[in-house]
Motif scaffolding. Structure first.
Motif, PDB file in Angstrom:
ATOM      1  N   ILE A  96       0.877  -1.171   0.000  1.00  0.00           N
ATOM      2  CA  ILE A  96       0.000   0.000   0.000  1.00  0.00           C
ATOM      3  C   ILE A  96       0.908   1.214   0.000  1.00  0.00           C
ATOM      4  N   LEU A  97       0.858   1.997  -1.076  1.00  0.00           N
ATOM      5  CA  LEU A  97       1.738   3.152  -1.237  1.00  0.00           C
ATOM      6  C   LEU A  97       0.949   4.441  -1.059  1.00  0.00           C
ATOM      7  N   ALA A  98       1.534   5.392  -0.307  1.00  0.00           N
ATOM      8  CA  ALA A  98       0.924   6.712  -0.162  1.00  0.00           C
ATOM      9  C   ALA A  98       1.022   7.446  -1.490  1.00  0.00           C
ATOM     10  N   HIS A  99       0.333   8.559  -1.598  1.00  0.00           N
ATOM     11  CA  HIS A  99       0.224   9.277  -2.880  1.00  0.00           C
ATOM     12  C   HIS A  99       1.564   9.636  -3.501  1.00  0.00           C
ATOM     13  N   ASP A 100       2.605   9.843  -2.687  1.00  0.00           N
ATOM     14  CA  ASP A 100       3.917  10.183  -3.261  1.00  0.00           C
ATOM     15  C   ASP A 100       4.701   8.956  -3.710  1.00  0.00           C
ATOM     16  N   ARG A 101       4.174   7.762  -3.391  1.00  0.00           N
ATOM     17  CA  ARG A 101       4.740   6.459  -3.786  1.00  0.00           C
ATOM     18  C   ARG A 101       6.142   6.177  -3.242  1.00  0.00           C
ATOM     19  N   THR A 102       6.545   6.884  -2.195  1.00  0.00           N
ATOM     20  CA  THR A 102       7.823   6.586  -1.554  1.00  0.00           C
ATOM     21  C   THR A 102       7.622   6.009  -0.151  1.00  0.00           C
ATOM     22  N   VAL A 103       6.413   6.097   0.363  1.00  0.00           N
ATOM     23  CA  VAL A 103       6.115   5.649   1.718  1.00  0.00           C
ATOM     24  C   VAL A 103       5.029   4.580   1.645  1.00  0.00           C
ATOM     25  N   CYS A 104       5.233   3.492   2.419  1.00  0.00           N
ATOM     26  CA  CYS A 104       4.318   2.354   2.393  1.00  0.00           C
ATOM     27  C   CYS A 104       3.767   2.047   3.782  1.00  0.00           C
ATOM     28  N   LEU A 105       2.587   1.441   3.798  1.00  0.00           N
ATOM     29  CA  LEU A 105       2.026   0.927   5.039  1.00  0.00           C
ATOM     30  C   LEU A 105       2.956  -0.179   5.529  1.00  0.00           C
ATOM     31  N   THR A 106       3.281  -0.168   6.814  1.00  0.00           N
ATOM     32  CA  THR A 106       4.298  -1.069   7.365  1.00  0.00           C
ATOM     33  C   THR A 106       3.850  -1.616   8.716  1.00  0.00           C
ATOM     34  N   TRP A 107       4.012  -2.910   8.902  1.00  0.00           N
ATOM     35  CA  TRP A 107       3.754  -3.534  10.200  1.00  0.00           C
ATOM     36  C   TRP A 107       4.958  -3.276  11.082  1.00  0.00           C
TER      37      TRP A 107
END
Length: 140
Positions: A96-107
């Protein structure tokens, strides 16, 4: 994921599961509530319903949306204008990538989920699956 032919209108996929733990992403019922992982409850379909909309929103029940402006992730009222509430799902990397596509949902261990820099596909902390996909052609 199971590809369904059932028409859903505005949804691309539903029920977001962290692959390594087998737990579902959920948010408290309250407005502006923290999101986390919990046991998936199959016979109560409204409990763990995290849905990806055609607008790229990760929606919870009651039309609340994930908002990238909060870490750990929170569910706030959907504003329907993208920005901090627009996400993408990578089928290839199952992220799952945030709108800027550099940050992801992480456990982050236990049941905590956070935003973190996207890693490669071997990072099990960032691998999430949707249980049901309605429109596979609309996912990156």
């Amino acid at each position: 994921a199971v590809v369904s032919t059932q028409s859903t209108g505005t949804l691309i996929a539903k029920v977001l599961v962290h692959s390594a733990s087998g737990r579902c992403v959920t948010c408290d019922r309250n407005h502006d509530s923290q999101c986390y992982l919990e046991e998936c409850i199959e016979d109560q379909p409204t409990v763990n319903v995290m849905r990806l909309s055609k607008r790229g929103e990760l929606r919870t029940r009651n039309q609340h949306c994930f908002d990238f402006g909060y870490d750990p992730p929170r569910s706030v009222q959907c504003h329907f204008s993208g920005g901090n509430q627009k996400f993408a799902y990578s089928v290839r990397y199952k992220q799952i990538l945030a709108h800027d596509r550099t940050v992801c949902l992480t456990w982050a261990g236990n049941d905590l989920i956070i935003w973190d820099t996207c890693q490669d596909s071997s990072n099990v902390t960032q691998i999430f699956d949707f249980q049901t996909i309605f429109h596979p052609e609309m996912i990156a």
